[in-house]
Design a protein around this motif. Sequence first.
Motif, PDB file in Angstrom:
ATOM      1  N   MET A 127      -0.747  45.975  38.605  1.00  0.00           N
ATOM      2  CA  MET A 127      -0.554  45.713  40.332  1.00  0.00           C
ATOM      3  C   MET A 127      -0.573  46.935  41.003  1.00  0.00           C
ATOM      4  SD  MET A 127       1.757  42.444  41.038  1.00  0.00           S
ATOM      5  CE  MET A 127       3.371  42.959  40.085  1.00  0.00           C
ATOM      6  N   ALA A 128       0.329  48.056  40.308  1.00  0.00           N
ATOM      7  CA  ALA A 128       0.446  49.274  41.069  1.00  0.00           C
ATOM      8  C   ALA A 128      -0.891  49.851  40.940  1.00  0.00           C
ATOM      9  CB  ALA A 128       1.533  49.903  40.552  1.00  0.00           C
ATOM     10  N   ASP A 129      -1.483  49.834  40.204  1.00  0.00           N
ATOM     11  CA  ASP A 129      -2.791  50.694  39.893  1.00  0.00           C
ATOM     12  C   ASP A 129      -3.674  50.118  40.961  1.00  0.00           C
ATOM     13  OD1 ASP A 129      -2.163  52.519  38.084  1.00  0.00           O
ATOM     14  OD2 ASP A 129      -2.864  51.395  36.374  1.00  0.00           O
ATOM     15  N   GLN A 130      -3.667  48.474  41.410  1.00  0.00           N
ATOM     16  CA  GLN A 130      -4.757  48.092  42.059  1.00  0.00           C
ATOM     17  C   GLN A 130      -4.312  48.287  43.507  1.00  0.00           C
ATOM     18  OE1 GLN A 130      -7.377  46.346  41.022  1.00  0.00           O
ATOM     19  NE2 GLN A 130      -7.986  46.337  43.209  1.00  0.00           N
ATOM     20  N   ILE A 131      -3.051  48.161  43.861  1.00  0.00           N
ATOM     21  CA  ILE A 131      -2.523  48.519  45.221  1.00  0.00           C
ATOM     22  C   ILE A 131      -3.047  50.047  45.593  1.00  0.00           C
ATOM     23  CG2 ILE A 131      -0.562  48.533  46.683  1.00  0.00           C
ATOM     24  CD1 ILE A 131       0.716  46.498  44.916  1.00  0.00           C
ATOM     25  N   ALA A 132      -2.635  50.774  44.636  1.00  0.00           N
ATOM     26  CA  ALA A 132      -2.960  52.144  44.774  1.00  0.00           C
ATOM     27  C   ALA A 132      -4.631  52.732  45.094  1.00  0.00           C
ATOM     28  CB  ALA A 132      -2.587  53.250  43.778  1.00  0.00           C
ATOM     29  N   TYR A 133      -5.522  51.830  44.185  1.00  0.00           N
ATOM     30  CA  TYR A 133      -6.711  51.877  44.390  1.00  0.00           C
ATOM     31  C   TYR A 133      -7.255  51.493  45.841  1.00  0.00           C
ATOM     32  CZ  TYR A 133     -11.821  50.898  43.270  1.00  0.00           C
ATOM     33  OH  TYR A 133     -13.024  51.055  43.193  1.00  0.00           O
ATOM     34  N   ASN A 134      -6.574  50.317  46.170  1.00  0.00           N
ATOM     35  CA  ASN A 134      -7.157  49.735  47.588  1.00  0.00           C
ATOM     36  C   ASN A 134      -6.539  50.622  48.721  1.00  0.00           C
ATOM     37  OD1 ASN A 134      -8.190  47.684  46.321  1.00  0.00           O
ATOM     38  ND2 ASN A 134      -6.635  45.872  46.931  1.00  0.00           N
ATOM     39  N   LEU A 135      -5.421  51.201  48.416  1.00  0.00           N
ATOM     40  CA  LEU A 135      -4.843  52.081  49.566  1.00  0.00           C
ATOM     41  C   LEU A 135      -5.464  53.463  49.550  1.00  0.00           C
ATOM     42  CD1 LEU A 135      -1.411  51.176  49.593  1.00  0.00           C
ATOM     43  CD2 LEU A 135      -2.795  50.443  51.388  1.00  0.00           C
ATOM     44  N   GLY A 136      -5.955  54.030  48.358  1.00  0.00           N
ATOM     45  CA  GLY A 136      -6.222  55.181  48.382  1.00  0.00           C
ATOM     46  C   GLY A 136      -5.195  56.267  48.280  1.00  0.00           C
ATOM     47  N   CYS A 137      -4.139  56.010  47.734  1.00  0.00           N
ATOM     48  CA  CYS A 137      -3.045  56.753  47.526  1.00  0.00           C
ATOM     49  C   CYS A 137      -1.894  56.373  46.549  1.00  0.00           C
ATOM     50  CB  CYS A 137      -2.326  57.021  49.017  1.00  0.00           C
ATOM     51  SG  CYS A 137      -1.550  55.426  49.612  1.00  0.00           S
ATOM     52  N   PRO A 138      -1.141  57.156  45.854  1.00  0.00           N
ATOM     53  CA  PRO A 138      -0.191  56.766  44.990  1.00  0.00           C
ATOM     54  C   PRO A 138       0.926  55.580  45.558  1.00  0.00           C
ATOM     55  CG  PRO A 138      -0.176  59.224  44.975  1.00  0.00           C
ATOM     56  CD  PRO A 138      -0.940  58.809  46.271  1.00  0.00           C
ATOM     57  N   VAL A 139       1.302  54.917  44.607  1.00  0.00           N
ATOM     58  CA  VAL A 139       2.136  53.589  44.886  1.00  0.00           C
ATOM     59  C   VAL A 139       3.057  53.458  43.818  1.00  0.00           C
ATOM     60  CG1 VAL A 139       2.227  51.094  45.112  1.00  0.00           C
ATOM     61  CG2 VAL A 139       0.434  52.415  46.032  1.00  0.00           C
ATOM     62  N   THR A 140       4.281  53.212  44.187  1.00  0.00           N
ATOM     63  CA  THR A 140       5.355  52.874  43.310  1.00  0.00           C
ATOM     64  C   THR A 140       6.209  51.660  43.870  1.00  0.00           C
ATOM     65  OG1 THR A 140       6.078  55.150  43.140  1.00  0.00           O
ATOM     66  CG2 THR A 140       7.719  53.763  42.578  1.00  0.00           C
ATOM     67  N   ILE A 141       6.353  50.627  42.950  1.00  0.00           N
ATOM     68  CA  ILE A 141       6.885  49.343  43.255  1.00  0.00           C
ATOM     69  C   ILE A 141       8.366  49.480  42.512  1.00  0.00           C
ATOM     70  CG2 ILE A 141       6.790  46.725  42.671  1.00  0.00           C
ATOM     71  CD1 ILE A 141       3.789  47.212  42.131  1.00  0.00           C
ATOM     72  N   GLU A 142       9.235  48.907  43.421  1.00  0.00           N
ATOM     73  CA  GLU A 142      10.589  49.065  42.880  1.00  0.00           C
ATOM     74  C   GLU A 142      11.358  47.328  42.910  1.00  0.00           C
ATOM     75  OE1 GLU A 142      12.660  51.541  45.688  1.00  0.00           O
ATOM     76  OE2 GLU A 142      11.332  53.195  45.311  1.00  0.00           O
ATOM     77  N   ASP A 143      12.262  47.584  42.198  1.00  0.00           N
ATOM     78  CA  ASP A 143      13.091  46.280  42.405  1.00  0.00           C
ATOM     79  C   ASP A 143      14.209  46.426  43.626  1.00  0.00           C
ATOM     80  OD1 ASP A 143      15.426  47.666  41.445  1.00  0.00           O
ATOM     81  OD2 ASP A 143      15.267  46.496  39.635  1.00  0.00           O
ATOM     82  N   ALA A 144      14.889  45.370  43.843  1.00  0.00           N
ATOM     83  CA  ALA A 144      15.933  45.310  44.960  1.00  0.00           C
ATOM     84  C   ALA A 144      16.870  46.664  44.799  1.00  0.00           C
ATOM     85  CB  ALA A 144      16.689  44.179  45.211  1.00  0.00           C
ATOM     86  N   ASN A 145      17.204  47.205  43.545  1.00  0.00           N
ATOM     87  CA  ASN A 145      18.287  48.195  43.504  1.00  0.00           C
ATOM     88  C   ASN A 145      17.516  49.624  43.175  1.00  0.00           C
ATOM     89  OD1 ASN A 145      20.483  46.330  43.641  1.00  0.00           O
ATOM     90  ND2 ASN A 145      20.150  45.742  41.453  1.00  0.00           N
ATOM     91  N   HIS A 146      16.350  49.653  43.677  1.00  0.00           N
ATOM     92  CA  HIS A 146      15.437  50.876  43.163  1.00  0.00           C
ATOM     93  C   HIS A 146      15.094  51.390  42.014  1.00  0.00           C
ATOM     94  CE1 HIS A 146      15.928  51.441  47.799  1.00  0.00           C
ATOM     95  NE2 HIS A 146      17.272  51.138  47.676  1.00  0.00           N
ATOM     96  N   HIS A 147      15.264  50.365  41.189  1.00  0.00           N
ATOM     97  CA  HIS A 147      14.786  50.634  39.799  1.00  0.00           C
ATOM     98  C   HIS A 147      13.198  50.457  39.797  1.00  0.00           C
ATOM     99  CE1 HIS A 147      18.441  50.941  37.554  1.00  0.00           C
ATOM    100  NE2 HIS A 147      18.930  49.845  38.636  1.00  0.00           N
ATOM    101  N   ILE A 148      12.584  51.175  38.934  1.00  0.00           N
ATOM    102  CA  ILE A 148      10.999  51.300  39.116  1.00  0.00           C
ATOM    103  C   ILE A 148      10.715  49.669  38.272  1.00  0.00           C
ATOM    104  CG2 ILE A 148       8.993  52.212  37.870  1.00  0.00           C
ATOM    105  CD1 ILE A 148       9.696  54.809  39.035  1.00  0.00           C
ATOM    106  N   VAL A 149       9.651  49.445  38.983  1.00  0.00           N
ATOM    107  CA  VAL A 149       9.174  48.049  38.338  1.00  0.00           C
ATOM    108  C   VAL A 149       7.801  48.593  37.812  1.00  0.00           C
ATOM    109  CG1 VAL A 149       7.924  45.889  38.459  1.00  0.00           C
ATOM    110  CG2 VAL A 149      10.100  46.301  39.808  1.00  0.00           C
ATOM    111  N   SER A 150       7.088  49.383  38.455  1.00  0.00           N
ATOM    112  CA  SER A 150       5.673  50.080  38.229  1.00  0.00           C
ATOM    113  C   SER A 150       5.549  51.276  39.060  1.00  0.00           C
ATOM    114  CB  SER A 150       4.491  49.130  37.887  1.00  0.00           C
ATOM    115  OG  SER A 150       4.238  48.480  39.162  1.00  0.00           O
ATOM    116  N   TYR A 151       4.482  51.924  38.522  1.00  0.00           N
ATOM    117  CA  TYR A 151       3.739  52.983  39.583  1.00  0.00           C
ATOM    118  C   TYR A 151       2.630  53.217  39.143  1.00  0.00           C
ATOM    119  CZ  TYR A 151       5.221  56.057  35.312  1.00  0.00           C
ATOM    120  OH  TYR A 151       5.077  56.608  34.235  1.00  0.00           O
ATOM    121  N   SER A 152       1.545  53.709  39.941  1.00  0.00           N
ATOM    122  CA  SER A 152       0.212  53.842  39.559  1.00  0.00           C
ATOM    123  C   SER A 152      -0.088  55.166  38.805  1.00  0.00           C
ATOM    124  CB  SER A 152      -0.573  53.992  40.976  1.00  0.00           C
ATOM    125  OG  SER A 152      -0.074  55.041  41.810  1.00  0.00           O
TER     126      SER A 152
END
Length: 416
Positions: A21-46
């Motif tokens: 998901m992070a890679d796909q969102i980054a691909y579509n936006l054209g920039c690095p992406v980070t996905i966090e949970d509600a407490n700011h722990h990383i779920v994934s990053y591009s």
Amino acid sequence: MKHSTRQHHPYKDMLDSPEGMADQIAYNLGCPVTIEDANHHIVSYSKHESNVDDARTATIMRRKVPEHVVNGLWKHGIMSQLFESGEPIIVDSIDSIGLGNRLAVSVRNNKEILGFIWAQTDKVTVTTDHLSTIREAAQMVAQHLQRQQAKKQKSEENEKEFFWQLLTGAATNSEDIHKQAKRFGLHLYGQLCVAVFEFTEDTSQSVERHAYYLSETLQQTKIISRIFDDRQLILLVRTDNLEDANKMSQAFIREFTQKMKERLGFEDLKGAFGLVYDNPQSIKDSYKQALKVLELKEQFPVKLAEVDNYQDLGIYQFINELASLQKRENYKNDSLMRLKAYDEQNRSSLLETLKVFLEMNSNVHKAASHMHIHTNTLNYRLKRIREIGHIDFKDTNQKTMLYLDLLIQESEREDL
């Protein structure tokens, strides 16, 4: 911007792969992406990016957003916007926390915050297409986090039962405790203590979520388990170093209450923690001690206003037990009875003078200053106290007993 590629790489195919998901969102936006949970722990990053800023680098290395970055986002009003709305926001760079330009959106299920998506936009100009893309991405990430949350909730209910067993002393067998702890991924080693925060009014789900969020994002200590019980938030706290345990726990208590005041307006939130132990069987004792600190802070609001730690209660730890014992034995301190009778007959304040003098460790100058009287006046009163009460100020045993009895008298007045 590669916005048109979404049809070829739909997010729904990535729901079971947060990295995808992070890679796909980054691909579509054209920039690095980070996905966090509600407490700011990383779920994934591009992956496979260059020229990322310090905040992103530190987040990826720690698998969690650093506390100073979270604090900076709150101070600049960014987190408040993300909590209030599900719409994307454009964030200008904040040099003081190493944060470059961002496009951000909260991931939510109705009003419940599930997480956040952050896109580093230093090298792109944000357009309406970017806003549409990250809005759509948030909906799909929400589906993934809801699935994970459903699995987590069942486990959390069982974990809460286990936590209550530790708090109440129902769990006593060391082998069983460690087996259960392993099952829930709880690290019951190092230095353990219980912290309790008491709210003055009933808490809403929103307040509970924010309190949970804050307990997770403050990084002085490690929160092993947590639970709300009526108006109390109960936390099991762990530190690795005994020497730092009390200091870190106290810092955590004070920062938590301060931030709850700043962010949600809780003026009278009280916090306390029990003694630190190196075994989970003693968690019940730390819990009782934390509750006792809160009870005594309520009973002696002025004297114990700055006390958070059971260890720092001093003689107040036992004041109510001593009072009960004295009542059972119909005990009276003759010296204090004589001084009280003299005060009532002469409208004097020898009892209060004695109490202040003992509280100031028999220091005449400090006691006189505290009472705003001349030292000669105090010395005259002390002479009358010695004569009327038959008191020897050189007798440590007698002075200690007098001080305890005065505190017990005060506690009885507080209970009226």
